[in-house]
Design a protein around this motif. Sequence first.
Motif, PDB file in Angstrom:
ATOM      1  N   SER A  10      46.426  29.189  44.487  1.00  0.00           N
ATOM      2  CA  SER A  10      47.337  29.093  43.341  1.00  0.00           C
ATOM      3  C   SER A  10      47.472  30.402  42.579  1.00  0.00           C
ATOM      4  O   SER A  10      48.105  30.441  41.526  1.00  0.00           O
ATOM      5  CB  SER A  10      46.853  27.998  42.373  1.00  0.00           C
ATOM      6  N   SER A  11      46.885  31.475  43.109  1.00  0.00           N
ATOM      7  CA  SER A  11      46.910  32.726  42.330  1.00  0.00           C
ATOM      8  C   SER A  11      46.667  33.931  43.225  1.00  0.00           C
ATOM      9  O   SER A  11      46.022  33.810  44.276  1.00  0.00           O
ATOM     10  CB  SER A  11      45.812  32.648  41.250  1.00  0.00           C
ATOM     11  N   ILE A  13      45.811  36.789  45.544  1.00  0.00           N
ATOM     12  CA  ILE A  13      45.779  36.993  46.996  1.00  0.00           C
ATOM     13  C   ILE A  13      46.039  35.676  47.736  1.00  0.00           C
ATOM     14  O   ILE A  13      46.802  35.634  48.706  1.00  0.00           O
ATOM     15  CB  ILE A  13      44.418  37.614  47.407  1.00  0.00           C
ATOM     16  N   ARG A  34      41.405  24.496  41.235  1.00  0.00           N
ATOM     17  CA  ARG A  34      40.960  23.499  40.256  1.00  0.00           C
ATOM     18  C   ARG A  34      42.023  23.116  39.225  1.00  0.00           C
ATOM     19  O   ARG A  34      42.203  21.952  38.911  1.00  0.00           O
ATOM     20  CB  ARG A  34      39.720  24.022  39.503  1.00  0.00           C
ATOM     21  N   SER A  35      42.713  24.117  38.660  1.00  0.00           N
ATOM     22  CA  SER A  35      43.497  23.786  37.467  1.00  0.00           C
ATOM     23  C   SER A  35      44.984  23.603  37.753  1.00  0.00           C
ATOM     24  O   SER A  35      45.585  24.352  38.528  1.00  0.00           O
ATOM     25  CB  SER A  35      43.313  24.880  36.402  1.00  0.00           C
ATOM     26  N   LYS A  38      47.218  26.688  36.689  1.00  0.00           N
ATOM     27  CA  LYS A  38      47.429  27.793  37.630  1.00  0.00           C
ATOM     28  C   LYS A  38      48.395  27.388  38.751  1.00  0.00           C
ATOM     29  O   LYS A  38      49.126  28.228  39.278  1.00  0.00           O
ATOM     30  CB  LYS A  38      46.096  28.290  38.191  1.00  0.00           C
ATOM     31  N   ASP A  59      37.131  21.559  43.391  1.00  0.00           N
ATOM     32  CA  ASP A  59      36.256  22.698  43.116  1.00  0.00           C
ATOM     33  C   ASP A  59      35.441  22.983  44.378  1.00  0.00           C
ATOM     34  O   ASP A  59      34.630  22.152  44.804  1.00  0.00           O
ATOM     35  CB  ASP A  59      35.340  22.329  41.931  1.00  0.00           C
ATOM     36  N   VAL A  60      35.655  24.162  44.954  1.00  0.00           N
ATOM     37  CA  VAL A  60      35.009  24.488  46.234  1.00  0.00           C
ATOM     38  C   VAL A  60      33.487  24.554  46.139  1.00  0.00           C
ATOM     39  O   VAL A  60      32.805  24.501  47.165  1.00  0.00           O
ATOM     40  CB  VAL A  60      35.513  25.840  46.811  1.00  0.00           C
ATOM     41  N   ASN A  86      38.992  31.960  50.159  1.00  0.00           N
ATOM     42  CA  ASN A  86      39.507  33.028  49.296  1.00  0.00           C
ATOM     43  C   ASN A  86      39.123  32.849  47.823  1.00  0.00           C
ATOM     44  O   ASN A  86      39.012  33.839  47.101  1.00  0.00           O
ATOM     45  CB  ASN A  86      41.037  33.062  49.449  1.00  0.00           C
ATOM     46  N   SER A 137      36.207  38.741  51.388  1.00  0.00           N
ATOM     47  CA  SER A 137      35.029  39.369  50.802  1.00  0.00           C
ATOM     48  C   SER A 137      35.511  40.465  49.837  1.00  0.00           C
ATOM     49  O   SER A 137      36.475  40.259  49.094  1.00  0.00           O
ATOM     50  CB  SER A 137      34.159  39.898  51.945  1.00  0.00           C
ATOM     51  N   TYR A 150      28.542  39.629  41.877  1.00  0.00           N
ATOM     52  CA  TYR A 150      29.713  39.701  42.766  1.00  0.00           C
ATOM     53  C   TYR A 150      29.367  40.469  44.038  1.00  0.00           C
ATOM     54  O   TYR A 150      29.604  39.988  45.154  1.00  0.00           O
ATOM     55  CB  TYR A 150      30.851  40.387  42.014  1.00  0.00           C
ATOM     56  N   LYS A 154      29.230  38.902  47.807  1.00  0.00           N
ATOM     57  CA  LYS A 154      30.156  39.354  48.858  1.00  0.00           C
ATOM     58  C   LYS A 154      29.392  39.944  50.046  1.00  0.00           C
ATOM     59  O   LYS A 154      29.839  39.822  51.194  1.00  0.00           O
ATOM     60  CB  LYS A 154      31.155  40.355  48.294  1.00  0.00           C
ATOM     61  N   VAL A 183      42.934  45.103  43.951  1.00  0.00           N
ATOM     62  CA  VAL A 183      44.257  44.515  44.146  1.00  0.00           C
ATOM     63  C   VAL A 183      44.710  43.941  42.811  1.00  0.00           C
ATOM     64  O   VAL A 183      43.921  43.283  42.109  1.00  0.00           O
ATOM     65  CB  VAL A 183      44.190  43.372  45.206  1.00  0.00           C
ATOM     66  N   THR A 185      45.883  41.381  40.606  1.00  0.00           N
ATOM     67  CA  THR A 185      46.006  39.910  40.599  1.00  0.00           C
ATOM     68  C   THR A 185      45.644  39.411  39.193  1.00  0.00           C
ATOM     69  O   THR A 185      45.565  40.195  38.258  1.00  0.00           O
ATOM     70  CB  THR A 185      45.016  39.269  41.614  1.00  0.00           C
TER      71      THR A 185
END
Length: 260
Positions: A10-11, A13, A34-35, A38, A59-60, A86, A137, A150, A154, A183, A185
């Motif tokens: 939903s966003s 990438i 989730r939302s 978005k 939620d993943v 992703n 990643s 983070y 990754k 990137v 985003t």
Amino acid sequence: MKNILVTGGSSGIGLAIADLLTKEGGYQVISLSRSQAKIERALQEKPGLKGKVDFIKGDVSQPTDCKGIFDVINEKYGKLHGLVNNAGMLTAGGIQDIGFELWKENLDINLNAPYLLTQTLLPLLINAKGASVVNISSIASRVPGRSIAYSVSKAGVDMLTEFLAGELGPYKIRVNAVNPGLVETHLHLDSKVVPSQEVYQQMLQKSEPKYPIGRIGKPDDIAEMVHFLLSDKASWITGSIIKVDGGTTVFNEILPKKLS
Ligand SMILES: NC(=O)c1ccc[n+]([C@@H]2O[C@H](COP(=O)([O-])OP(=O)(O)OC[C@H]3O[C@@H](n4cnc5c(N)ncnc54)[C@H](OP(=O)(O)O)[C@@H]3O)[C@@H](O)[C@H]2O)c1
């Protein structure tokens, strides 16, 4: 028709991946996030995706949600030709800044979720008889970036990719990772790494000189690589961790800036 699940579709990438695959044709994209807010923002940015991408909510990082996602895809589609792990989050700071709860949240969403979702959806990937998993990643997996949680998550995603490629090859499931550089985003603003659009634009401008190609990445730059890895053109590529980063990891500041 190939069924592809894109988490975080939903966003940024993920949305670019959903858009590219839909435009290419031959793909049914299922986007998971989730939302509702978005999803609505995504449909404002890409109105052409309305009714074409199957936007589902979950939620993943939650095992019960992953099981629910399995049930939905199993019932509607019966098999899954591609999984793009992703969805991600970013909390800035080192060990002196990031408390244990936030550390765990970053690890849960960025690393545990790709593990959990791949494990849960494995029967559907096997059913496809030639599936492709692409993990998004980051170059922060190789060079410590803005966040300890983070970067560590990754780095785990890269090894998860290599391990799974070896394990799942006999099921004709390929597993690869893409390491994007910076990137543009919604990540940094939505994760509150920067306080405002103005500060974000300043951050992008400051970073640009470190990109030999001369610009920050666009979501479409990453989507093109993901599309290739999902396709049969990449049928002999597995266990690869591919940088798509405008050359920033080979940036060398002692070289002359431009040929005159
Ligand atoms: N942007 C960059 O510079 C950059 C660089 C390297 C790597 N990456 C990686 O690229 C991936 C995509 O990031 P992006 O920049 O496109 O970020 P983004 O624009 O913030 O999009 C993130 C997406 O993930 C979803 N998401 C987050 N947590 C989730 C959860 N627990 N369950 C389900 N969906 C969830 C979000 O929707 P909801 O919040 O509604 O769930 C949203 O759709 C991430 O893995 C990120 O680490 C980004």
